[in-house]
Motif scaffolding. Structure first.
Motif, mmCIF file in Angstrom:
data_model
loop_
_atom_site.group_PDB
_atom_site.id
_atom_site.type_symbol
_atom_site.label_atom_id
_atom_site.label_comp_id
_atom_site.label_asym_id
_atom_site.label_seq_id
_atom_site.Cartn_x
_atom_site.Cartn_y
_atom_site.Cartn_z
ATOM 1 N N GLU A 43 23.234 -28.270 3.483
ATOM 2 C CA GLU A 43 23.239 -29.466 2.646
ATOM 3 C C GLU A 43 21.950 -30.246 2.870
ATOM 4 N N ILE A 44 21.470 -30.844 1.780
ATOM 5 C CA ILE A 44 20.334 -31.751 1.880
ATOM 6 C C ILE A 44 20.781 -33.068 1.265
ATOM 7 N N ASN A 45 20.776 -34.114 2.069
ATOM 8 C CA ASN A 45 21.347 -35.400 1.642
ATOM 9 C C ASN A 45 22.767 -35.219 1.122
ATOM 10 N N GLY A 46 23.501 -34.342 1.769
ATOM 11 C CA GLY A 46 24.884 -34.125 1.389
ATOM 12 C C GLY A 46 25.090 -33.224 0.186
ATOM 13 N N ARG A 47 23.994 -32.758 -0.418
ATOM 14 C CA ARG A 47 24.134 -31.909 -1.609
ATOM 15 C C ARG A 47 23.971 -30.437 -1.217
ATOM 16 N N PRO A 48 24.793 -29.572 -1.757
ATOM 17 C CA PRO A 48 24.758 -28.161 -1.348
ATOM 18 C C PRO A 48 23.509 -27.437 -1.864
ATOM 19 N N VAL A 49 22.918 -26.658 -0.998
ATOM 20 C CA VAL A 49 21.766 -25.835 -1.409
ATOM 21 C C VAL A 49 21.898 -24.454 -0.787
ATOM 22 N N SER A 50 21.260 -23.486 -1.428
ATOM 23 C CA SER A 50 20.970 -22.223 -0.765
ATOM 24 C C SER A 50 19.547 -22.354 -0.242
ATOM 25 N N ILE A 51 19.290 -21.788 0.937
ATOM 26 C CA ILE A 51 17.952 -21.943 1.491
ATOM 27 C C ILE A 51 17.516 -20.649 2.176
ATOM 28 N N LEU A 52 16.233 -20.345 2.035
ATOM 29 C CA LEU A 52 15.672 -19.197 2.756
ATOM 30 C C LEU A 52 14.343 -19.614 3.358
ATOM 31 N N ALA A 53 14.011 -18.986 4.465
ATOM 32 C CA ALA A 53 12.721 -19.265 5.098
ATOM 33 C C ALA A 53 12.120 -17.968 5.607
ATOM 34 N N GLN A 54 10.921 -17.661 5.140
ATOM 35 C CA GLN A 54 10.237 -16.470 5.622
ATOM 36 C C GLN A 54 9.545 -16.778 6.946
ATOM 37 N N GLU A 55 9.553 -15.797 7.839
ATOM 38 C CA GLU A 55 8.896 -15.959 9.135
ATOM 39 C C GLU A 55 7.508 -15.314 9.070
ATOM 40 N N GLY A 56 6.498 -16.166 8.899
ATOM 41 C CA GLY A 56 5.133 -15.654 8.763
ATOM 42 C C GLY A 56 4.629 -14.968 10.012
ATOM 43 N N LYS A 57 5.242 -15.273 11.146
ATOM 44 C CA LYS A 57 4.751 -14.672 12.399
ATOM 45 C C LYS A 57 5.237 -13.241 12.566
ATOM 46 N N PHE A 58 6.206 -12.799 11.745
ATOM 47 C CA PHE A 58 6.623 -11.395 11.786
ATOM 48 C C PHE A 58 5.999 -10.658 10.606
ATOM 49 N N MET A 80 9.143 4.586 12.450
ATOM 50 C CA MET A 80 8.215 5.721 12.316
ATOM 51 C C MET A 80 6.752 5.288 12.460
ATOM 52 N N PHE A 81 6.501 3.969 12.336
ATOM 53 C CA PHE A 81 5.131 3.475 12.545
ATOM 54 C C PHE A 81 4.970 2.900 13.962
ATOM 55 N N ASN A 82 6.062 2.993 14.744
ATOM 56 C CA ASN A 82 6.014 2.435 16.090
ATOM 57 C C ASN A 82 5.805 0.928 16.091
ATOM 58 N N ILE A 83 6.346 0.266 15.085
ATOM 59 C CA ILE A 83 6.182 -1.185 14.962
ATOM 60 C C ILE A 83 7.500 -1.852 15.358
ATOM 61 N N PRO A 84 7.462 -2.847 16.220
ATOM 62 C CA PRO A 84 8.699 -3.508 16.620
ATOM 63 C C PRO A 84 9.394 -4.133 15.410
ATOM 64 N N LYS A 85 10.729 -4.033 15.411
ATOM 65 C CA LYS A 85 11.504 -4.608 14.304
ATOM 66 C C LYS A 85 11.885 -6.047 14.630
ATOM 67 N N SER A 86 12.370 -6.723 13.623
ATOM 68 C CA SER A 86 12.885 -8.067 13.853
ATOM 69 C C SER A 86 14.258 -8.149 13.213
ATOM 70 N N PHE A 87 15.240 -8.636 13.975
ATOM 71 C CA PHE A 87 16.567 -8.799 13.389
ATOM 72 C C PHE A 87 16.496 -9.903 12.342
ATOM 73 N N GLY A 88 16.842 -9.558 11.126
ATOM 74 C CA GLY A 88 16.667 -10.484 10.014
ATOM 75 C C GLY A 88 15.498 -10.046 9.154
ATOM 76 N N ASP A 89 14.715 -9.086 9.658
ATOM 77 C CA ASP A 89 13.563 -8.532 8.949
ATOM 78 C C ASP A 89 12.606 -9.605 8.430
ATOM 79 N N GLY A 90 12.488 -10.687 9.174
ATOM 80 C CA GLY A 90 11.457 -11.672 8.848
ATOM 81 C C GLY A 90 11.863 -12.707 7.825
ATOM 82 N N VAL A 91 13.143 -12.832 7.550
ATOM 83 C CA VAL A 91 13.560 -13.923 6.648
ATOM 84 C C VAL A 91 14.953 -14.407 7.058
#
Lengths: 297, 545
Positions: free
Chosen positions: A61-76, A44-55
């Motif tokens: 795994e980090i060094n073999g250890r399980p993690v949950s991870i998220l990354a925000q996309e600052g460019k969207f 409704m604002f005529n703004i392009p969407k992003s699949f994933g809505d910017g995150v």
């Protein structure tokens, strides 16, 4: 002087950042772009969407250890918290209450709530905060890394403050009201948002590190972020009423001590740095050795 | 009146000397009164102001004059940089202006023109305007801007001398009066840039610092991948082909990208030492990596750049440095060097039409020319040869009498911010000229002077075009998805491509995948500081630390 530029965490996309941090090939994305999760409000604002809505969210795994991870996309849309964006983050955090990873790693890069869907975004921010507290109460560490061009402002600044451990580069800015907002409400004499050196020495990673908000300061370099996250995963964090009260007391003392000062240089001087104006020019290693050599932190 | 220039000057001087008790130094609070004695109605008053430095205190002091006593001033200002310089028109002090550029005041200029609040004599290039100071625009008074003065009136200018030498020469020796604001009056000046007997009055500015814009600082952080791609094409398709040794770059990000790619892509192309050794250029911070890597023999700067002082002083083999150790600059000489002895000029523009004419004027903003037309034109009077110049001449004439030709390159993206099209059928400059009833539309660089246009779509070599139709199709052929580009004749464009007149990145053997910011030798201002070993001291507004 011969100078070799390194890869830049600041310039990297959210997906590249996840690639830098996690073990190669270990990332399993949840609700990826192919499922086309996107904001229902932006049309409704005529703004392009992003699949994933910017995150981007997932498990790895980090060094073999399980993690949950998220990354925000600052460019969207400046990494802003919209309805779907926030729900994705909340979902990952709540899921982690059941999957019990060794840590939840949050690569924040956000100017705050998305104005086009402000109410939903504000609610989303509170839901994220609630989920972070639940994780902390369960003993799952929530590690924040800030090094994107949006920094962390508004709701993102508050959320970052809720995490157990904050890693940041000097380029990262963290705060509640952004420089332009302060200038608009308080006047240019109070805060000149175009004076970039002023903005950075006030909100930038170095000052947040010297104040103790940022626990680990790193150069704008992906390997340094990864190794700081690894070190953080070796630490244990205690989330208790006693600690919160101690923190409250510490903040009160800080406000009493520095509250009347309107210049970072004066504050740094008061902290015990003999030549505060040299601090912005220092590398991270130089600053850390100065802190160890007697400059109070 | 012109018959009595000498007598008039004496009259003014004796009135003014009564004020100053015979001294050359004037106190700041007396400056309005002094200007009232030395400026008369109808005078031609030259204010030193260029795109960086501005005589801000003296410009402000003009506002103290009374328009009912002094009016109809004819202002000569190379760059209108400060609001006061237009306020004097609103007040009724001044009525006419001759200028070269109106960058920061361009919007207001355009409005005042539309509302007929200002009469513009002509818009010039820098050297053209200085030339007229010696012909039909002889200044009666000039208001200059220096760093230090002694009580005799010797002036030290430092690296920002820029216009000063041209203005003072034209005024002091043609019976005009020279007034100089300085940051400080000292016992002994660091270096004499203007000798005392050319100067009539000096005043210490209460701010102790004149207005100076860091105009040539481009933050590498803002360089995009398409700029990198266009830079790679220019380096491989033009620099490596003609191997020009002498050159000038514009101030835009496109050329800043090239400067930052000399130690990376330039090295790979083997250009070091073979080309791009002698420059006309302000002290661009983005040149630091190339200088450090030994690419540069000399740089003659039209002006200075804020924050670059120490770095420049540490490189006296490259920059012109006085016995005192600080930079000396002259826009006049640097522009001459760029006009006559640069083999190549590389710049950018806001609008280009299908014949290659370009302009930075838009309907709401009147800027002017500055120096680009002198850099960006073939110098008809040039007679010394160089391989690059002869090779370009050969392509242009296609045989016959050996001739030379300057390479004039425009690097533009087909679309600018906000999807604004760079290529247009009609330049806004034509409309502006019609509205303001200028006899000459303000064209920055004429199509016939342009040798190459580089866009993200490819390079158009206009030297090789044999007809106007070919030139037009070559330009449409690299204009991408703009309306101008969409109107290209596909068959003709394919033919031009087969003749090498249009070259796409792949024709040049450039993989677009390599065009990333990793090509840059510095990603941001902080990297430049590190390259300079801490000598570059960027202004606050460019720091993110």
């Amino acid at each position: 002087m011969k100078f070799k530029i390194s890869q830049s965490y600041l310039e990297a996309t959210a997906r590249q950042r996840i690639g830098f941090i996690v073990d190669k090939g270990s990332f399993k994305e949840i609700a990826p772009p192919s499922e086309k999760p996107a904001s229902p409000h932006l049309d409704m604002f005529n703004i392009p969407k992003s699949f994933g809505d910017g995150v981007i969210i997932g498990e790895a795994e980090i060094n073999g250890r399980p993690v949950s991870i998220l990354a925000q996309e600052g460019k969207f849309m400046g990494g802003a918290f919209g309805e779907v964006h926030s729900a994705r983050i909340t979902g990952l955090l709540r899921r982690s209450l059941n999957t019990k990873p060794d840590a939840v790693v949050c690569l924040w890069d956000s100017g705050g709530v998305r104005l086009q869907e402000a109410n939903a975004g504000e609610i989303g921010v509170t839901e994220i905060m609630g989920a972070i507290f639940d994780l902390k109460a369960t003993g799952i560490p929530v590690i924040a890394a800030v090094g994107g061009s949006c920094g962390c402002f508004g709701g993102a600044g508050i959320i970052t403050g809720c995490c157990d451990y904050v890693i940041a580069s000097e380029e990262a800015r963290i705060g509640i009201s952004g420089p332009e907002v302060i200038e608009t409400t308080m006047g240019v004499d109070a805060f000149d948002s175009r004076d970039r050196a002023l903005v950075w020495r006030t909100t930038g990673g170095k000052n947040r590190y010297l104040f103790g908000f940022v626990k680990e300061l790193v150069e704008n370099c992906p390997e340094e972020f990864r190794s700081a996250i690894c070190s953080a995963m070796a630490k244990s964090f205690k989330y208790s009423l006693k600690n919160l009260e101690a923190m409250q007391e510490h903040l009160q003392e800080r406000a009493d001590k520095f509250g009347s000062m309107d210049n970072t240089f004066d504050i740094w001087k008061e902290m015990g740095f003999n030549s505060p104006e040299a601090i912005p020019e220092m590398t991270v290693a130089e600053l850390k050795s100065t802190v160890q050599a007697g400059g109070e932190k | 009146m012109t018959k009595n220039r000498k007598a008039l000057k004496q009259q003014k001087l004796s009135a003014a000397k009564q004020l100053t008790s015979g001294l050359k130094t004037v106190s700041a609070d007396m400056i309005g009164e002094l200007l009232g004695k030395v400026i008369a109605s109808g005078n031609k008053v030259c204010i030193e102001g260029d795109n960086q430095k501005q005589a801000d205190f003296l410009s402000q002091a003009l506002l103290e004059l009374a328009p009912d006593e002094i009016n109809n001033l004819h202002m000569l200002i190379s760059t209108i940089g400060l609001p006061e310089q237009l306020d004097i028109f609103d007040m009724g002090l001044a009525s006419k202006i001759d200028l070269a550029y109106a960058g920061p005041q361009g919007f207001r200029m355009a409005r005042m023109l539309r509302e007929k609040q200002i009469e513009v004599g002509n818009i010039h290039t820098y050297n053209e305007l200085y030339a007229r100071y010696f012909m039909d625009l002889r200044p009666d008074v000039c208001l200059l801007c220096g760093v230090e003065a002694d009580s005799d009136g010797n002036i030290y200018m430092n690296g920002s001398a820029e216009d000063s030498s041209a203005i003072v020469e034209a005024t002091a020796f043609q019976q005009g009066i020279v007034v100089v604001q300085v940051n400080r009056i000292v016992d002994k000046v660091r270096r004499v840039d203007i000798p005392a007997d050319w100067v009539d009055f000096v005043v210490e500015s209460p701010r102790h610092k004149f207005h100076l814009e860091p105009l040539f600082t481009r933050d590498p952080a803002q360089i995009t991948e398409s700029m990198v791609l266009m830079g790679m094409m220019t380096m491989k398709g033009i620099y490596a082909k003609y191997l020009p040794r002498t050159l000038n770059h514009g101030v835009g990000f496109n050329t800043a990208a090239i400067e930052l790619m000399l130690p990376t892509y330039g090295e790979e192309l083997g250009l070091k030492g073979k080309a791009l050794t002698n420059w006309v250029l302000n002290p661009h911070p983005t040149m630091i990596p190339a200088i450090e890597e030994g690419w540069v023999e000399s740089i003659i700067p039209p002006g200075s750049e804020l924050g670059m002082e120490k770095y420049v002083e540490a490189n006296p083999d490259i920059f012109p440095i006085g016995a005192d150790g600080s930079l000396r600059s002259s826009r006049l000489f640097a522009q001459l060097a760029g006009h006559y002895s640069a083999d190549i000029f590389v710049g950018a523009s806001l609008q280009i039409d299908a014949l290659g004419n370009s302009s930075t004027v838009t309907s709401e903003r009147m800027t002017g020319y500055g120096g680009a037309p002198n850099f960006g034109c073939d110098a008809g009077g040039r007679r010394h040869t160089s391989d690059a110049w002869l090779q370009a001449g050969q392509e242009y004439t296609g045989g016959g009498l050996p001739r030379g030709r300057k390479l004039v390159v425009q690097i533009v993206e087909t679309f600018q911010q906000g999807m604004k099209e760079t290529f247009v059928e009609n330049l806004d400059a034509l409309q502006l000229a019609a509205d303001a009833t200028f006899p000459l539309p303000p064209i920055m660089i004429y199509g016939e002077d342009v040798s190459h246009i580089v866009t993200e779509e490819g390079i158009a070599n206009l030297l090789l075009c044999r007809t106007l139709e070919e030139r037009e199709q070559a330009i449409r052929g690299v204009a991408g998805y703009t309306k101008v580009g969409m109107k290209r004749d596909k068959k003709v464009v394919a033919d031009l491509r087969s003749r090498g007149i249009i070259q796409r990145p792949e024709d040049l053997g450039i993989s677009k995948l390599r065009a990333t910011r990793d090509m840059l030798s510095a990603r941001n201002i902080k990297d430049l500081v590190r390259w300079s070993d801490g000598l570059y001291n960027p202004p606050s507004r460019f720091r993110n630390w």
